[in-house]
Scaffold this motif. Sequence first.
Motif, PDB file in Angstrom:
ATOM      1  N   ALA A 279      24.560  17.760 -96.437  1.00  0.00           N
ATOM      2  CA  ALA A 279      24.638  19.215 -96.353  1.00  0.00           C
ATOM      3  C   ALA A 279      24.777  19.840 -97.745  1.00  0.00           C
ATOM      4  N   LEU A 280      25.596  19.228 -98.587  1.00  0.00           N
ATOM      5  CA  LEU A 280      25.779  19.755 -99.937  1.00  0.00           C
ATOM      6  C   LEU A 280      24.509  19.623-100.767  1.00  0.00           C
ATOM      7  N   LEU A 281      23.781  18.530-100.578  1.00  0.00           N
ATOM      8  CA  LEU A 281      22.516  18.362-101.288  1.00  0.00           C
ATOM      9  C   LEU A 281      21.480  19.388-100.832  1.00  0.00           C
ATOM     10  N   ALA A 282      21.570  19.786 -99.554  1.00  0.00           N
ATOM     11  CA  ALA A 282      20.604  20.755 -99.014  1.00  0.00           C
ATOM     12  C   ALA A 282      20.974  22.188 -99.341  1.00  0.00           C
ATOM     13  N   ARG A 283      22.143  22.404 -99.927  1.00  0.00           N
ATOM     14  CA  ARG A 283      22.626  23.764-100.143  1.00  0.00           C
ATOM     15  C   ARG A 283      21.685  24.621-100.981  1.00  0.00           C
ATOM     16  N   ASP A 284      21.188  24.081-102.087  1.00  0.00           N
ATOM     17  CA  ASP A 284      20.330  24.875-102.978  1.00  0.00           C
ATOM     18  C   ASP A 284      19.028  25.263-102.279  1.00  0.00           C
ATOM     19  N   ARG A 285      18.455  24.331-101.521  1.00  0.00           N
ATOM     20  CA  ARG A 285      17.217  24.652-100.801  1.00  0.00           C
ATOM     21  C   ARG A 285      17.472  25.713 -99.732  1.00  0.00           C
ATOM     22  N   LEU A 286      18.617  25.604 -99.048  1.00  0.00           N
ATOM     23  CA  LEU A 286      18.960  26.610 -98.056  1.00  0.00           C
ATOM     24  C   LEU A 286      19.171  27.977 -98.704  1.00  0.00           C
ATOM     25  N   ALA A 287      19.779  27.971 -99.886  1.00  0.00           N
ATOM     26  CA  ALA A 287      20.005  29.241-100.586  1.00  0.00           C
ATOM     27  C   ALA A 287      18.683  29.936-100.888  1.00  0.00           C
ATOM     28  N   ARG A 288      17.686  29.164-101.287  1.00  0.00           N
ATOM     29  CA  ARG A 288      16.366  29.761-101.555  1.00  0.00           C
ATOM     30  C   ARG A 288      15.725  30.270-100.266  1.00  0.00           C
ATOM     31  N   LEU A 289      15.874  29.513 -99.186  1.00  0.00           N
ATOM     32  CA  LEU A 289      15.301  29.927 -97.908  1.00  0.00           C
ATOM     33  C   LEU A 289      15.952  31.208 -97.411  1.00  0.00           C
ATOM     34  N   MET A 290      17.241  31.355 -97.652  1.00  0.00           N
ATOM     35  CA  MET A 290      17.966  32.527 -97.161  1.00  0.00           C
ATOM     36  C   MET A 290      17.626  33.800 -97.929  1.00  0.00           C
ATOM     37  N   LEU A 291      16.857  33.686 -98.992  1.00  0.00           N
ATOM     38  CA  LEU A 291      16.379  34.882 -99.686  1.00  0.00           C
ATOM     39  C   LEU A 291      15.294  35.603 -98.897  1.00  0.00           C
ATOM     40  N   ARG A 292      14.725  34.922 -97.905  1.00  0.00           N
ATOM     41  CA  ARG A 292      13.740  35.551 -97.034  1.00  0.00           C
ATOM     42  C   ARG A 292      14.477  36.385 -95.989  1.00  0.00           C
ATOM     43  N   PRO A 293      14.216  37.660 -95.890  1.00  0.00           N
ATOM     44  CA  PRO A 293      14.958  38.520 -94.954  1.00  0.00           C
ATOM     45  C   PRO A 293      14.937  38.034 -93.517  1.00  0.00           C
ATOM     46  N   SER A 294      13.787  37.540 -93.048  1.00  0.00           N
ATOM     47  CA  SER A 294      13.706  37.110 -91.659  1.00  0.00           C
ATOM     48  C   SER A 294      14.599  35.902 -91.393  1.00  0.00           C
ATOM     49  N   ALA A 295      14.582  34.923 -92.302  1.00  0.00           N
ATOM     50  CA  ALA A 295      15.416  33.729 -92.128  1.00  0.00           C
ATOM     51  C   ALA A 295      16.896  34.087 -92.200  1.00  0.00           C
ATOM     52  N   TRP A 296      17.258  34.948 -93.150  1.00  0.00           N
ATOM     53  CA  TRP A 296      18.660  35.329 -93.299  1.00  0.00           C
ATOM     54  C   TRP A 296      19.147  36.126 -92.094  1.00  0.00           C
ATOM     55  N   ALA A 297      18.320  36.989 -91.538  1.00  0.00           N
ATOM     56  CA  ALA A 297      18.731  37.785 -90.376  1.00  0.00           C
ATOM     57  C   ALA A 297      19.062  36.890 -89.197  1.00  0.00           C
ATOM     58  N   LYS A 298      18.271  35.846 -88.977  1.00  0.00           N
ATOM     59  CA  LYS A 298      18.543  34.931 -87.858  1.00  0.00           C
ATOM     60  C   LYS A 298      19.877  34.221 -88.056  1.00  0.00           C
ATOM     61  N   VAL A 299      20.136  33.770 -89.286  1.00  0.00           N
ATOM     62  CA  VAL A 299      21.399  33.096 -89.571  1.00  0.00           C
ATOM     63  C   VAL A 299      22.573  34.062 -89.407  1.00  0.00           C
ATOM     64  N   ALA A 300      22.409  35.288 -89.881  1.00  0.00           N
ATOM     65  CA  ALA A 300      23.481  36.278 -89.774  1.00  0.00           C
ATOM     66  C   ALA A 300      23.807  36.586 -88.326  1.00  0.00           C
ATOM     67  N   LEU A 301      22.789  36.681 -87.487  1.00  0.00           N
ATOM     68  CA  LEU A 301      23.010  36.962 -86.070  1.00  0.00           C
ATOM     69  C   LEU A 301      23.757  35.815 -85.388  1.00  0.00           C
ATOM     70  N   VAL A 302      23.403  34.572 -85.723  1.00  0.00           N
ATOM     71  CA  VAL A 302      24.101  33.429 -85.137  1.00  0.00           C
ATOM     72  C   VAL A 302      25.559  33.422 -85.579  1.00  0.00           C
ATOM     73  N   ASN A 303      25.805  33.665 -86.862  1.00  0.00           N
ATOM     74  CA  ASN A 303      27.174  33.648 -87.373  1.00  0.00           C
ATOM     75  C   ASN A 303      28.029  34.755 -86.779  1.00  0.00           C
ATOM     76  N   LEU A 304      27.408  35.877 -86.472  1.00  0.00           N
ATOM     77  CA  LEU A 304      28.153  36.995 -85.897  1.00  0.00           C
ATOM     78  C   LEU A 304      28.808  36.600 -84.585  1.00  0.00           C
ATOM     79  N   SER A 305      28.146  35.749 -83.807  1.00  0.00           N
ATOM     80  CA  SER A 305      28.654  35.356 -82.491  1.00  0.00           C
ATOM     81  C   SER A 305      28.748  33.836 -82.366  1.00  0.00           C
ATOM     82  N   ALA A 306      29.108  33.167 -83.442  1.00  0.00           N
ATOM     83  CA  ALA A 306      29.119  31.700 -83.440  1.00  0.00           C
ATOM     84  C   ALA A 306      30.070  31.153 -82.384  1.00  0.00           C
ATOM     85  N   MET A 307      31.265  31.727 -82.271  1.00  0.00           N
ATOM     86  CA  MET A 307      32.223  31.233 -81.290  1.00  0.00           C
ATOM     87  C   MET A 307      31.785  31.542 -79.863  1.00  0.00           C
ATOM     88  N   THR A 308      31.145  32.677 -79.670  1.00  0.00           N
ATOM     89  CA  THR A 308      30.634  33.005 -78.342  1.00  0.00           C
ATOM     90  C   THR A 308      29.580  31.996 -77.919  1.00  0.00           C
TER      91      THR A 308
END
Length: 396
Positions: A279-308
Amino acid sequence: MRELRARWSALAAGIDAATPAGRDRAVDALRALAILGVVLGHWLVTSLTAADGGLHGTSPLVHMSWLAPVSWVFQTLAVFFLVGGRVAALGYASACERGIGYGAWVGQRLGRLFRPVAAVLVLWTVVAGGMLVGGAELDTVRTLVKLVLSPLWFLLVFAALTAATPLVARLGPVWPTAVVAGVDLWRFGLDGPEWIGWVNVAAGWLVPFTLGAAWSRGALARRGRLLLLVGCAAPATAGLVLWGGYPASMVGVPGAAVSNLNPPTLAAVAFALAQCGLALLARDRLARLMLRPSAWAKVALVNLSAMTVFLWHQTAMMAVTALGLLVPARLPGLHTAPDSVGWIAARVLWLPVFAAALGLCWAAFRTHEQARLSRPATVTAARSVSGTSVREITHA
């Protein structure tokens, strides 16, 4: 369809623009992947078979042991504890700098975890009581309630470690790993009592949690991350499974003499360290992917209701299974024994149905997780999906 895509693009752009510049999006992506990994894993390795007028829990791992590597992909709780340790350590340090006391800080952290739990407990108390009054078999009710409540152990452990952040944030992962090794030696090598293994519930998950705290201090360079992956995945985990007598599955298998997860064993901890290294090795690649608005929006929506999502995913699966009983014939992959490749293929086809049911649960119960947030002056009209505001998403 074109209108929906346009609305999604607008929402994603709004979320991207409203996200604070200093937010570590890769950490949010790792948390979302960890939660979704657990959800998919449960849906794939948990089966309810219809027999004798009731439902009985089993697992394809009981009948097809060669599926054990699937658990290596979907047993992602270590990544959640890794992220939790990092976020807790940084959050507590920030609270101290701002003069926020421990009580206020831990109350806010734990409130986000436990607010959604109340809704699950209330609903299933009513459902279980109604089933018993209606004449359902006690074994069926017990099976269903166990599937709902079993994931809650993870929240209790995570909450305890979060509350102990001021004490464990500076503790390295070596010491809890040594405790796990000592407990396993006593338990398996010296015929110690079985109950001693439950010490590893705290010690085992403290390993990735303290690793996350170390990550928050910048203690893990790329070489250290590679060492975690290569040093723990190959010689440690594989060696313990092949020659140490530990099970190959990283999740519990019904009827098995030893589980790597309940309580955690040294093999599970070694695997957790390897998974954290990946996971730590993948962090930099994920950071670049999250610069895309569509990818980041999906992650943000999941995190908003992660416990739900986490708390209701088993309920969604069970609801689909129960409704399927209205069909006269037993449905493959839903009510049949998980003992063939055909069952696996059928189960995969049911995953979108489970996801749709989970979506309904999310729509009904997500408000129990999302804290009430005041409308900021800079956002006068929030774009929304089912009433979810950009402000809520980017500050979750």
